[in-house]
Enzyme design. Structure first.
Site: not given
Ligand code: GLP
Length: 247
Positions: A134, A141
């Site tokens: 990702n 993140e």
């Protein structure tokens, strides 16, 4: 960014180690930022082999690891400390006092603060980095602030699913981790980003060809003055003009 697309994983590792070993031999008290994950296993294998063969001295080298799962004991089979010990620390002459690791078990805020201070006092010479599917770096993140520092974070579902291959099932994968922040990573003098395999191709193309955005944490590397990207053909297959990069 200097980008090298190599034939396969083995060549990616050989080339990455070639660059890293120049630093290891030039500066005996090198400060090294380390990453975990499957991709890095080959690199640590090369470091160990070369230490045995050429006697590269790790006694004055200081290491900082990027991240650690929250709540796992150091001796847990999936803790990153256990990983590092298994693949590198126990196999070279590193001084235990020079191994700096995020402490995820007690006084988390205070220990993150100490980690940030230690990183200010010991500027990382070379930071080894992998990338999540990702686009995460460390455990930063998507949507992480580029100004972030070491802290407790919640892991994305995608990351937990990706990393569940190392655990018995998804439930066992920790939900949180402590990670260096993007700002800490960008403070490194040099960064070597390593990726292999088609699972990483989307993240790699967004990180390198896409806009610099907090939605793709690795895209900030475009703004760092000294990044070498070492990837294989599979990981680089979505890059624009990738033919120009092939070695
Ligand atoms: C974890 C780590 C990252 C690493 C990523 C990719 O999520 N926190 O630092 O880059 O995994 O790992 P792999 O090499 O196993 O694909």
């Amino acid at each position: 960014m200097k980008i090298k697309i190599l034939k396969n994983y083995k060549e990616v590792i050989n080339e990455s180690y070639k660059v890293l070993s120049e630093h290891l031999t030039k500066k005996q008290d090198l400060v090294l930022g380390l990453a975990t994950g499957e991709t890095m296993i080959g690199l640590y294998g090369k470091m160990v082999d070369d230490h045995k063969k050429s006697g590269i001295d790790y006694s004055r080298i200081k290491t900082f690891n990027l991240d650690e799962y929250y709540g796992l004991q150091r001796n847990h089979a999936q803790s990153y400390y256990h990983y590092m010990n298994k693949h590198l620390f126990s196999k070279v002459n590193i001084n235990e006092k020079n191994i700096v690791f995020p402490n995820t078990l007690s006084n988390v805020d205070a220990s993150c603060e100490r980690y940030n201070l230690a990183l200010e006092e010991n500027k990382i010479d070379v930071q080894i980095l992998g990338i999540g599917s990702n686009g995460h770096i460390g455990f930063n993140e998507p949507k992480t602030s580029f100004k972030s520092k070491t802290r407790l974070v919640e892991l994305d579902k995608t990351t937990r699913v990706d990393n569940s291959r190392f655990f018995n099932d998804l439930e066992e994968v920790p939900t949180h981790a402590i990670t260096m922040g993007i700002e800490n990573i960008l403070n490194a003098k040099k960064i070597i980003l390593i990726a292999s395999g088609s699972d990483k191709s989307k993240a790699i193309s967004k990180a390198i060809d896409g806009p610099v955005t907090e939605l793709v944490p690795a895209s900030i590397l475009q703004r760092h003055p000294n990044v070498e990207v070492m990837i294989d053909i599979e990981a680089g297959k979505n890059l624009k003009g990738s033919m120009n990069y092939v070695k």
